[in-house]
Design a protein around this motif. Structure first.
Motif, short mmCIF file in Angstrom:
data_model
loop_
_atom_site.label_atom_id
_atom_site.label_comp_id
_atom_site.label_asym_id
_atom_site.label_seq_id
_atom_site.Cartn_x
_atom_site.Cartn_y
_atom_site.Cartn_z
N LEU A 121 0.77 -1.27 -0.04
CA LEU A 121 0.03 0.15 0.10
C LEU A 121 0.76 1.18 -0.13
N LEU A 122 1.96 1.36 0.98
CA LEU A 122 2.82 2.40 0.91
C LEU A 122 3.68 2.63 -0.49
N GLY A 123 3.84 1.57 -1.25
CA GLY A 123 4.72 1.51 -2.40
C GLY A 123 3.88 1.99 -3.56
N ILE A 124 2.61 2.32 -3.61
CA ILE A 124 2.21 2.53 -4.72
C ILE A 124 2.70 3.82 -5.31
N PRO A 125 2.68 5.07 -4.74
CA PRO A 125 3.01 6.05 -5.39
C PRO A 125 4.60 5.93 -5.83
N LEU A 126 5.33 5.13 -5.12
CA LEU A 126 6.58 4.99 -5.58
C LEU A 126 6.69 4.05 -6.65
N ALA A 127 5.75 3.21 -6.94
CA ALA A 127 5.77 2.52 -8.01
C ALA A 127 5.39 3.11 -9.26
N TRP A 128 4.52 4.00 -9.31
CA TRP A 128 4.07 5.07 -10.36
C TRP A 128 5.45 5.69 -10.99
N LEU A 129 5.91 6.29 -9.73
CA LEU A 129 7.43 6.79 -10.18
C LEU A 129 8.34 5.88 -10.93
N VAL A 130 8.58 4.74 -10.37
CA VAL A 130 9.36 3.85 -10.79
C VAL A 130 9.12 3.68 -12.38
N TRP A 131 7.73 3.46 -12.56
CA TRP A 131 7.00 3.14 -13.99
C TRP A 131 7.31 4.22 -14.92
N VAL A 132 6.98 5.54 -14.64
CA VAL A 132 7.17 6.56 -15.38
C VAL A 132 8.70 6.73 -15.85
N GLY A 133 9.66 6.73 -14.69
CA GLY A 133 10.86 6.93 -15.01
C GLY A 133 11.44 5.78 -15.80
N ALA A 134 11.15 4.51 -15.78
CA ALA A 134 11.41 3.49 -16.76
C ALA A 134 10.95 3.65 -18.02
N TRP A 135 9.87 4.32 -18.15
CA TRP A 135 9.24 4.74 -19.47
C TRP A 135 10.10 5.60 -20.26
N LEU A 136 10.28 6.77 -19.45
CA LEU A 136 11.04 7.61 -19.92
C LEU A 136 12.55 7.14 -20.22
N TRP A 137 13.08 6.60 -19.45
CA TRP A 137 14.18 6.07 -19.87
C TRP A 137 14.39 5.18 -21.33
N LYS A 138 13.47 4.40 -21.26
CA LYS A 138 13.51 3.49 -22.45
C LYS A 138 13.19 4.65 -23.62
N ILE A 139 12.20 5.43 -23.55
CA ILE A 139 12.05 6.44 -24.75
C ILE A 139 13.46 7.04 -25.13
N TYR A 140 14.26 7.49 -23.94
CA TYR A 140 15.64 8.16 -24.08
C TYR A 140 16.67 7.04 -24.73
N ARG A 141 16.58 6.01 -24.47
CA ARG A 141 17.58 4.80 -24.98
C ARG A 141 17.23 4.59 -26.69
N LEU A 142 15.68 4.40 -26.82
CA LEU A 142 15.39 4.30 -28.29
C LEU A 142 15.75 5.78 -29.09
N ILE A 143 15.53 6.93 -28.62
CA ILE A 143 15.92 8.10 -29.27
C ILE A 143 17.31 8.17 -29.56
N ARG A 144 18.29 7.86 -28.65
CA ARG A 144 19.58 7.91 -28.43
C ARG A 144 20.03 6.89 -29.72
N GLY A 145 19.65 5.63 -29.60
CA GLY A 145 19.91 4.70 -30.28
C GLY A 145 19.85 4.97 -31.87
N ILE A 146 18.54 5.39 -32.28
CA ILE A 146 18.06 5.66 -33.53
C ILE A 146 18.94 6.83 -34.39
N THR A 147 19.33 7.76 -33.30
CA THR A 147 20.05 9.05 -33.83
C THR A 147 21.37 8.44 -34.04
N THR A 148 21.97 7.78 -33.17
CA THR A 148 23.30 7.26 -33.44
C THR A 148 23.38 6.33 -34.55
N LEU A 149 22.52 5.56 -34.98
CA LEU A 149 22.47 4.67 -35.98
C LEU A 149 22.44 5.52 -37.35
#
Length: 120
Positions: free
Chosen positions: A84-112
């Motif tokens: 119950l206490l981790g729910i807000p932190l879970a959302w933060l982790v999910w959003v951070g992971a999603w943004l990180w994945k988008i960054y990796r894809l943009i950086r990768g395709i730009t470098t390619l």
């Protein structure tokens, strides 16, 4: 005047495959939050050997590592969500992971597109 690079058929084919796999990973992240990313992941594993000895080989490793680390962080988010206490932190982790994945894809395709290998 800009010069155009001409690759041999093998390198150009590997680069084209990597481009489409970046696109498939990106579409998966936007439309399924990464749930369908296992499809391009399998193709990354299959096509990685075809790109051995080219700058494209590093891009397959980049996409593969991005997938697995994204999965790890999504699982961490679910573990936090189970409390119950981790729910807000879970959302933060999910959003951070999603943004990180988008960054990796943009950086990768730009470098390619710059015809360069990518590394961590």
């Amino acid at each position: 005047m800009a010069q155009e690079l001409v690759f041999d058929g093998r390198t150009q084919s590997a680069k084209d495959w990597a481009f489409w796999l970046y696109l498939a990973h990106g579409l998966s992240v936007f439309f399924t939050l990464g749930a369908a990313s296992f499809i391009p992941l399998i193709l990354n594993y299959v096509k990685r050997d075809d790109s051995t000895g080219t700058f494209v080989h590093s891009h397959h490793g980049w996409m593969i590592r991005s997938f697995w680390w994204y999965l790890v962080w999504i699982c961490v988010g679910w573990a936090l969500f189970a409390t119950l206490l981790g729910i807000p932190l879970a959302w933060l982790v999910w959003v951070g992971a999603w943004l990180w994945k988008i960054y990796r894809l943009i950086r990768g395709i730009t470098t390619l597109n710059n015809n360069a290998p990518i590394g961590d």
